[in-house]
Design a protein around this motif. Structure first.
Motif, PDB file in Angstrom:
ATOM      1  N   ARG A   1       0.841  -1.195   0.000  1.00 50.56           N
ATOM      2  CA  ARG A   1       0.000   0.000   0.000  1.00 50.56           C
ATOM      3  C   ARG A   1       0.881   1.251   0.000  1.00 50.56           C
ATOM      4  O   ARG A   1       0.621   2.207  -0.735  1.00 50.56           O
ATOM      5  CB  ARG A   1      -0.928  -0.013   1.213  1.00 50.56           C
ATOM      6  N   ALA A   2       1.917   1.260   0.820  1.00 53.60           N
ATOM      7  CA  ALA A   2       2.812   2.424   0.905  1.00 53.60           C
ATOM      8  C   ALA A   2       3.495   2.667  -0.440  1.00 53.60           C
ATOM      9  O   ALA A   2       3.607   3.816  -0.879  1.00 53.60           O
ATOM     10  CB  ALA A   2       3.850   2.215   1.997  1.00 53.60           C
ATOM     11  N   ILE A   3       3.931   1.622  -1.106  1.00 49.79           N
ATOM     12  CA  ILE A   3       4.601   1.765  -2.413  1.00 49.79           C
ATOM     13  C   ILE A   3       3.612   2.292  -3.445  1.00 49.79           C
ATOM     14  O   ILE A   3       3.946   3.155  -4.269  1.00 49.79           O
ATOM     15  CB  ILE A   3       5.228   0.422  -2.855  1.00 49.79           C
TER      16      ILE A   3
ATOM     17  N   LYS B   1       7.061   8.035 -10.865  1.00 52.13           N
ATOM     18  CA  LYS B   1       8.506   7.974 -11.141  1.00 52.13           C
ATOM     19  C   LYS B   1       9.255   7.513  -9.882  1.00 52.13           C
ATOM     20  O   LYS B   1      10.170   6.692  -9.942  1.00 52.13           O
ATOM     21  CB  LYS B   1       9.003   9.354 -11.599  1.00 52.13           C
ATOM     22  N   CYS B   2       8.861   8.013  -8.729  1.00 55.15           N
ATOM     23  CA  CYS B   2       9.477   7.642  -7.452  1.00 55.15           C
ATOM     24  C   CYS B   2       9.266   6.135  -7.192  1.00 55.15           C
ATOM     25  O   CYS B   2      10.185   5.419  -6.797  1.00 55.15           O
ATOM     26  CB  CYS B   2       8.852   8.478  -6.341  1.00 55.15           C
ATOM     27  N   ARG B   3       8.041   5.671  -7.432  1.00 52.86           N
ATOM     28  CA  ARG B   3       7.708   4.244  -7.258  1.00 52.86           C
ATOM     29  C   ARG B   3       8.559   3.388  -8.197  1.00 52.86           C
ATOM     30  O   ARG B   3       9.115   2.363  -7.790  1.00 52.86           O
ATOM     31  CB  ARG B   3       6.221   4.025  -7.543  1.00 52.86           C
TER      32      ARG B   3
ATOM     33  N   LYS C   1      12.990   9.862  -0.788  1.00 52.28           N
ATOM     34  CA  LYS C   1      11.555  10.125  -0.617  1.00 52.28           C
ATOM     35  C   LYS C   1      10.791   8.812  -0.402  1.00 52.28           C
ATOM     36  O   LYS C   1       9.938   8.718   0.499  1.00 52.28           O
ATOM     37  CB  LYS C   1      11.019  10.871  -1.845  1.00 52.28           C
ATOM     38  N   ALA C   2      11.092   7.798  -1.202  1.00 46.25           N
ATOM     39  CA  ALA C   2      10.401   6.510  -1.100  1.00 46.25           C
ATOM     40  C   ALA C   2      10.694   5.839   0.239  1.00 46.25           C
ATOM     41  O   ALA C   2       9.781   5.308   0.889  1.00 46.25           O
ATOM     42  CB  ALA C   2      10.812   5.604  -2.258  1.00 46.25           C
ATOM     43  N   MET C   3      11.939   5.855   0.656  1.00 44.70           N
ATOM     44  CA  MET C   3      12.320   5.217   1.925  1.00 44.70           C
ATOM     45  C   MET C   3      11.651   5.927   3.108  1.00 44.70           C
ATOM     46  O   MET C   3      11.143   5.264   4.024  1.00 44.70           O
ATOM     47  CB  MET C   3      13.841   5.220   2.105  1.00 44.70           C
TER      48      MET C   3
ATOM     49  N   MET D   1       5.156   2.169   7.602  1.00 48.47           N
ATOM     50  CA  MET D   1       5.403   0.929   8.353  1.00 48.47           C
ATOM     51  C   MET D   1       5.378   1.194   9.854  1.00 48.47           C
ATOM     52  O   MET D   1       4.937   0.348  10.628  1.00 48.47           O
ATOM     53  CB  MET D   1       6.736   0.283   7.943  1.00 48.47           C
ATOM     54  N   SER D   2       5.815   2.358  10.271  1.00 44.64           N
ATOM     55  CA  SER D   2       5.770   2.670  11.704  1.00 44.64           C
ATOM     56  C   SER D   2       4.325   2.821  12.171  1.00 44.64           C
ATOM     57  O   SER D   2       4.012   2.550  13.324  1.00 44.64           O
ATOM     58  CB  SER D   2       6.567   3.948  12.016  1.00 44.64           C
ATOM     59  N   GLU D   3       3.427   3.239  11.291  1.00 45.88           N
ATOM     60  CA  GLU D   3       2.005   3.319  11.632  1.00 45.88           C
ATOM     61  C   GLU D   3       1.440   1.938  11.930  1.00 45.88           C
ATOM     62  O   GLU D   3       0.563   1.792  12.782  1.00 45.88           O
ATOM     63  CB  GLU D   3       1.229   3.983  10.501  1.00 45.88           C
TER      64      GLU D   3
END
Length: 172
Positions: free
Chosen positions: A114-116, A122-124, A157-159, A166-168
């Motif tokens: 979901r995050a990806i 372009k970032c993905r 930005k992606a990381m 993921m921390s959520e």
């Protein structure tokens, strides 16, 4: 010497005790194990029925001690193998993740997907090429026709976004 009485066996063991103990220790037995083997040798001597005259009691005693040492070694090796087999089974069963862990891992994977998917296109694309297809930055630069600094910006930005999402999951 036809038969060994308890007294004769005791005398024979006593006479060669130190010599036999050194012999056993030199053949990789601990002092305690050597003593155990010598006690067993005494019992064997008392129970022995040689079937004739024992011409060389010392050699006879050495033969008994030697056989007992071999028996001890084999027995010890079998116990070690049995324990090794048991520990391998434990390791095999320990390798299987618990159901709770499997569910949590699935949940993490869903969250990461979901995050990806939330990343700009372009970032993905940069993130997927680098993290999942193992492209080096130079190959991403060539394939997408972008500069190295742009690749770095997209990766940062992606990381950051993926870590935040993921921390959520961990907070829930």
């Amino acid at each position: 010497m036809d038969e060994l009485s308890t007294l004769a066996a005791s005398h024979l063991i006593e006479q060669y005790h130190n010599e036999l103990k050194i012999y056993l220790i030199q053949h990789n037995h601990s002092p305690d194990t050597a003593e155990d083997i010598l006690q067993d040798a005494f019992i064997r001597l008392v129970q022995a029925k040689p079937g004739g005259e024992i011409k060389n009691p010392r050699a006879f005693l050495y033969k008994i001690v030697s056989n007992l040492a071999i028996d001890y070694h084999r027995s010890h090796k079998r116990r070690q193998n049995r324990h090794a087999d048991e520990s391998e089974l434990v390791e095999l069963t320990d390798q299987t993740p618990s159901l709770e862990h499997q569910i949590y891992t699935q949940e993490q994977l869903t969250f990461l997907k979901r995050a990806i998917s939330e990343l700009p296109p372009k970032c993905r694309q940069v993130f997927i090429l680098h993290k999942f297809r193992f492209y080096p930055y130079s190959k991403i630069m060539q394939e997408l026709n972008i500069s190295e600094s742009t690749v770095l910006k997209h990766m940062v930005k992606a990381m950051q976004h993926c870590r935040k999402r993921m921390s959520e999951l961990d907070l829930d």
